[in-house]
Design a protein around this motif. Structure first.
Motif, mmCIF file in Angstrom:
data_model
loop_
_atom_site.group_PDB
_atom_site.id
_atom_site.type_symbol
_atom_site.label_atom_id
_atom_site.label_comp_id
_atom_site.label_asym_id
_atom_site.label_seq_id
_atom_site.Cartn_x
_atom_site.Cartn_y
_atom_site.Cartn_z
ATOM 1 N N SER A 246 48.167 46.865 31.188
ATOM 2 C CA SER A 246 46.740 46.731 30.837
ATOM 3 C C SER A 246 46.427 45.964 29.376
ATOM 4 C CB SER A 246 45.845 47.922 30.928
ATOM 5 O OG SER A 246 45.972 48.506 32.152
ATOM 6 N N ARG A 255 41.128 42.565 33.593
ATOM 7 C CA ARG A 255 41.106 44.015 33.871
ATOM 8 C C ARG A 255 42.042 44.425 34.862
ATOM 9 N NH1 ARG A 255 36.103 46.629 34.747
ATOM 10 N NH2 ARG A 255 36.747 48.530 33.394
ATOM 11 N N MET A 256 42.860 45.335 34.754
ATOM 12 C CA MET A 256 43.776 45.815 35.914
ATOM 13 C C MET A 256 43.344 47.081 36.647
ATOM 14 S SD MET A 256 45.999 43.235 35.895
ATOM 15 C CE MET A 256 47.423 43.864 36.844
ATOM 16 N N PRO A 257 43.860 47.125 37.716
ATOM 17 C CA PRO A 257 43.451 48.416 38.549
ATOM 18 C C PRO A 257 44.777 49.434 38.274
ATOM 19 C CG PRO A 257 44.661 46.801 40.102
ATOM 20 C CD PRO A 257 44.371 46.062 38.677
ATOM 21 N N LEU A 258 44.849 49.548 37.123
ATOM 22 C CA LEU A 258 45.879 50.555 36.478
ATOM 23 C C LEU A 258 45.412 51.618 35.317
ATOM 24 C CD1 LEU A 258 48.562 47.843 35.378
ATOM 25 C CD2 LEU A 258 48.577 49.393 37.320
ATOM 26 N N GLU A 259 46.012 52.816 35.581
ATOM 27 C CA GLU A 259 45.842 53.819 34.215
ATOM 28 C C GLU A 259 47.115 54.152 33.822
ATOM 29 O OE1 GLU A 259 41.570 56.228 34.349
ATOM 30 O OE2 GLU A 259 42.855 56.392 36.509
ATOM 31 N N TYR A 308 48.833 57.020 25.853
ATOM 32 C CA TYR A 308 50.031 56.300 25.367
ATOM 33 C C TYR A 308 50.877 56.842 24.612
ATOM 34 C CZ TYR A 308 47.370 52.085 27.224
ATOM 35 O OH TYR A 308 46.932 51.165 28.313
ATOM 36 N N PRO A 348 45.712 52.415 42.282
ATOM 37 C CA PRO A 348 44.816 53.543 42.994
ATOM 38 C C PRO A 348 45.699 53.759 44.357
ATOM 39 C CG PRO A 348 43.512 51.772 42.274
ATOM 40 C CD PRO A 348 44.964 51.303 41.680
ATOM 41 N N PHE A 404 43.357 44.874 46.189
ATOM 42 C CA PHE A 404 42.135 45.735 45.845
ATOM 43 C C PHE A 404 41.150 45.170 46.057
ATOM 44 C CE2 PHE A 404 46.150 46.860 43.421
ATOM 45 C CZ PHE A 404 45.896 48.209 43.860
ATOM 46 N N ARG A 405 40.924 43.806 46.236
ATOM 47 C CA ARG A 405 39.585 42.979 46.614
ATOM 48 C C ARG A 405 39.611 43.164 48.025
ATOM 49 N NH1 ARG A 405 37.926 38.224 48.566
ATOM 50 N NH2 ARG A 405 40.208 37.391 48.376
ATOM 51 N N GLN B 22 37.422 57.204 33.690
ATOM 52 C CA GLN B 22 36.737 56.625 32.667
ATOM 53 C C GLN B 22 35.415 56.955 32.832
ATOM 54 O OE1 GLN B 22 38.062 52.525 32.741
ATOM 55 N NE2 GLN B 22 35.750 51.879 31.718
ATOM 56 N N ASP B 36 32.834 41.312 47.428
ATOM 57 C CA ASP B 36 34.093 42.388 47.352
ATOM 58 C C ASP B 36 34.792 42.323 45.895
ATOM 59 O OD1 ASP B 36 33.923 42.585 50.096
ATOM 60 O OD2 ASP B 36 35.576 41.038 50.541
ATOM 61 N N ALA B 40 35.392 45.802 44.103
ATOM 62 C CA ALA B 40 36.660 46.121 43.897
ATOM 63 C C ALA B 40 36.730 46.743 42.313
ATOM 64 C CB ALA B 40 37.643 45.087 44.111
ATOM 65 N N TYR B 44 38.340 50.103 41.441
ATOM 66 C CA TYR B 44 39.629 50.320 41.141
ATOM 67 C C TYR B 44 39.746 49.655 39.711
ATOM 68 C CZ TYR B 44 40.217 50.462 45.909
ATOM 69 O OH TYR B 44 40.232 51.011 47.260
ATOM 70 N N LEU B 45 39.014 48.612 39.145
ATOM 71 C CA LEU B 45 39.411 48.267 37.790
ATOM 72 C C LEU B 45 39.132 49.019 36.577
ATOM 73 C CD1 LEU B 45 38.615 44.330 37.945
ATOM 74 C CD2 LEU B 45 40.579 45.558 38.655
ATOM 75 N N ARG B 46 39.889 49.573 35.882
ATOM 76 C CA ARG B 46 39.732 50.214 34.607
ATOM 77 C C ARG B 46 40.230 49.682 33.180
ATOM 78 N NH1 ARG B 46 36.957 51.955 37.913
ATOM 79 N NH2 ARG B 46 37.213 53.771 39.139
ATOM 80 N N THR B 47 39.577 50.088 32.058
ATOM 81 C CA THR B 47 39.875 49.406 30.988
ATOM 82 C C THR B 47 41.069 49.821 30.352
ATOM 83 O OG1 THR B 47 37.607 49.499 30.517
ATOM 84 C CG2 THR B 47 38.883 49.187 28.549
ATOM 85 N N ASN B 48 41.460 51.167 30.662
ATOM 86 C CA ASN B 48 42.856 51.668 30.220
ATOM 87 C C ASN B 48 43.187 51.167 28.831
ATOM 88 O OD1 ASN B 48 45.294 53.072 30.930
ATOM 89 N ND2 ASN B 48 46.074 51.629 31.693
#
Lengths: 420, 86
Positions: A246, A255-259, A308, A348, A404-405, B22, B36, B40, B44-48
């Motif tokens: 990220s 921005r990513m679909p990540l944690e 982290y 996710p 994810f879209r 978040q 879409d 999405a 799903y998108l997170r700043t992290n």
């Protein structure tokens, strides 16, 4: 050592060294060049494997692998090395089985002993739900041509004698799914073997070189990276940075679909061989095998909050040890030697992301979450193909960032219920 | 284990809380109207972030209420916790 003049390991070489003559360094330690055809960010197993296959299979040898620390010092050196391919969905089974087939010959391919040991991975069922889910996996795997079999509790104990199957356990063993071809490998050797083979083919592995920016032209396409050791030009950049993905992608405005979460592991004091296989229990959160040094290698869960910090909470490890003590009463009096954490990037749907991004020239391989080690060879191979051709490899294609879209998720989260 | 200052109950151990992701992610007012990509992004998108992170907690084994916090994701130190809409 010049590129291409790798020192091969063989019985003859071993005999020769017994009578003098030093071993040479296994990989070069070059200064960064001004530019490369491809820059890989992250010198873990996946990144090094990507560079190796770019050079070995796709003829792209003008490649640099950058790492902010030392190679294999992140999750590659921190995981519990479980290898298996018995996933539920066809897309997952395809990529993990692709990796498993590469594991089977990896030591020969790299001329480096990665100590792949197919000793069997047994996943325990403790409830009716577990039993139904694992049997579903067994049937799905049979259709996919992947070995996975159902064991009764007695059969499970025969395969793993220290396992307690008594009905008075808090979560009694109701059966198990066994993949006999699953097992473990030596994590460091995987990084070292790929590094050595890639370096010999001309790949520059540049350690202590942190990427601090991603350069783009007026059209938004990647032109290179800024690092703590100066700018490096490249029209193709592959980010393979696990927990820090990220942070890196943010440098390109994405921005990513990540944690990112800390995932813990710990090892016991070394003992004589007692664990013949790998045992996993998703329900009680226990993952255990025995290394060749004799230590029990134990995997715990992630913390509940993103971090982290590379160190998880003690209660997370204790929770896993409670389960280990219940399942393996013989191990109750063992002392733990070390524990540590690694930062895992979770998606996710608990499936990885491999492929192109909205930024031209920027590729990403991430989201392996808590179970990426097993995929190392396959992940590197399909990612190299994707970078080399600019088109997602057929096995990587379903794992696109775009899913994810579109909503075409590969929901291993629902399939496994917890981390895997 | 974190010691989390609930804005109602005071400092309590982490295992009394449920992490709720978040903070400040608003559901689109009219989901049917967004494309879409926007949907999405919401899902799903997170700043992290590596550093200060605005997140939500629920004091599930306490007062049961949601609140926001700002925590540094490198040190895990909690800078502040606030009641929603405070």
């Amino acid at each position: 050592m010049m590129a291409g003049s790798i020192q091969t390991f063989s019985f003859k070489q071993l005999l020769r060294r017994a009578f003098g003559g030093a071993w040479t360094p296994q990989w070069r330690d070059p200064e960064p060049q001004a530019g490369y055809d491809v820059v890989i960010v992250g010198a873990g197993g996946h990144g090094l494997a990507t560079a190796y296959y770019l050079a070995a299979e796709f003829g792209i040898r003008n490649v640099a692998v950058l790492d902010k620390g030392w190679l294999g010092g992140g999750n590659t050196g921190r995981n519990t090395t479980i290898i298996r391919s018995n996933y539920l969905w066809d897309e997952s089974a395809a990529i993990y089985e692709h990796a498993l087939k590469l594991w089977e010959t990896l030591s020969q391919t790299l001329n480096y002993n990665v100590m792949y040991s197919p000793r069997g991975v047994m996943m325990l069922a403790h409830s009716v739900h577990d039993t139904q889910v694992f049997k579903r996996h067994v049937h799905a795997n049979r259709l996919q041509g992947i070995d996975n079999e159902w064991l009764t509790p007695t059969q499970a104990q025969a395969f793993c004698p220290p396992l307690y199957i008594g009905s008075d356990a808090r979560y009694p063993v109701m059966g198990a799914a066994l993949q006999r071809r699953g097992g473990i490998a030596r994590h460091d050797a995987v990084a070292w073997g790929y590094a050595r083979a890639a370096s010999a083919l001309g790949v520059d592995i540049i350690q202590n070189c942190e990427v601090i920016g991603i350069d783009r032209d007026a059209d938004g396409a990647v032109t290179g990276v800024q690092t703590t050791r100066g700018p490096i030009a490249a029209s193709r950049v592959g980010v393979v940075a696990a927990g820090h993905t990220s942070v890196l992608m943010n440098m390109a405005g994405l921005r990513m679909p990540l944690e990112s979460f800390p995932l813990q592991a710990l090892v016991s004091e070394p003992i004589k061989p007692a664990m013949p296989c790998v045992v996993m229990s998703n329900t009680v959160h226990a993952y255990i095998s025995q290394s060749d040094k004799g230590e029990l290698v134990i995997g715990a869960g992630t913390d509940v909050y993103p971090s982290y910090s590379q160190a998880g909470g003690l209660h997370i490890a204790e929770h896993t040890l409670d389960a280990i003590c219940e399942l393996f009463p013989t191990f109750r009096r063992l002392r733990m030697l070390r524990n540590w954490g690694g930062i895992v990037d979770t998606t996710p749907d608990r499936s990885p992301i491999i492929g192109l991004t909205p930024v031209p020239g920027l590729f990403v391989n991430c989201g392996w979450g808590t179970g990426g080690f097993k995929a190392t060879p396959g992940s590197g191979h399909v990612f190299a193909a994707t970078i080399a051709t600019g088109i997602p490899h057929p096995i990587a294609e379903p794992f696109s960032l775009d899913r994810f879209r579109t909503g075409r998720l590969i929901d291993e989260a629902a399939a496994a219920a917890v981390s895997h | 284990m974190l010691l989390i200052p609930c804005p109602w109950c005071g400092p309590r151990p982490e295992n009394e809380f449920h992490h709720a992701g978040q903070a400040h992610i608003a559901r689109p007012e009219d989901p049917a109207a967004v494309d879409d990509a926007t949907w999405a992004e919401y899902l799903y998108l997170r700043t992290n972030p590596k550093g200060a992170h605005a997140e939500r907690w629920r004091h599930s084994h306490g007062c049961g209420r949601f609140f926001n916090s700002v925590r540094d994701t490198v040190t895990d130190r909690i800078a502040s916790t606030t009641r929603p809409n405070a």
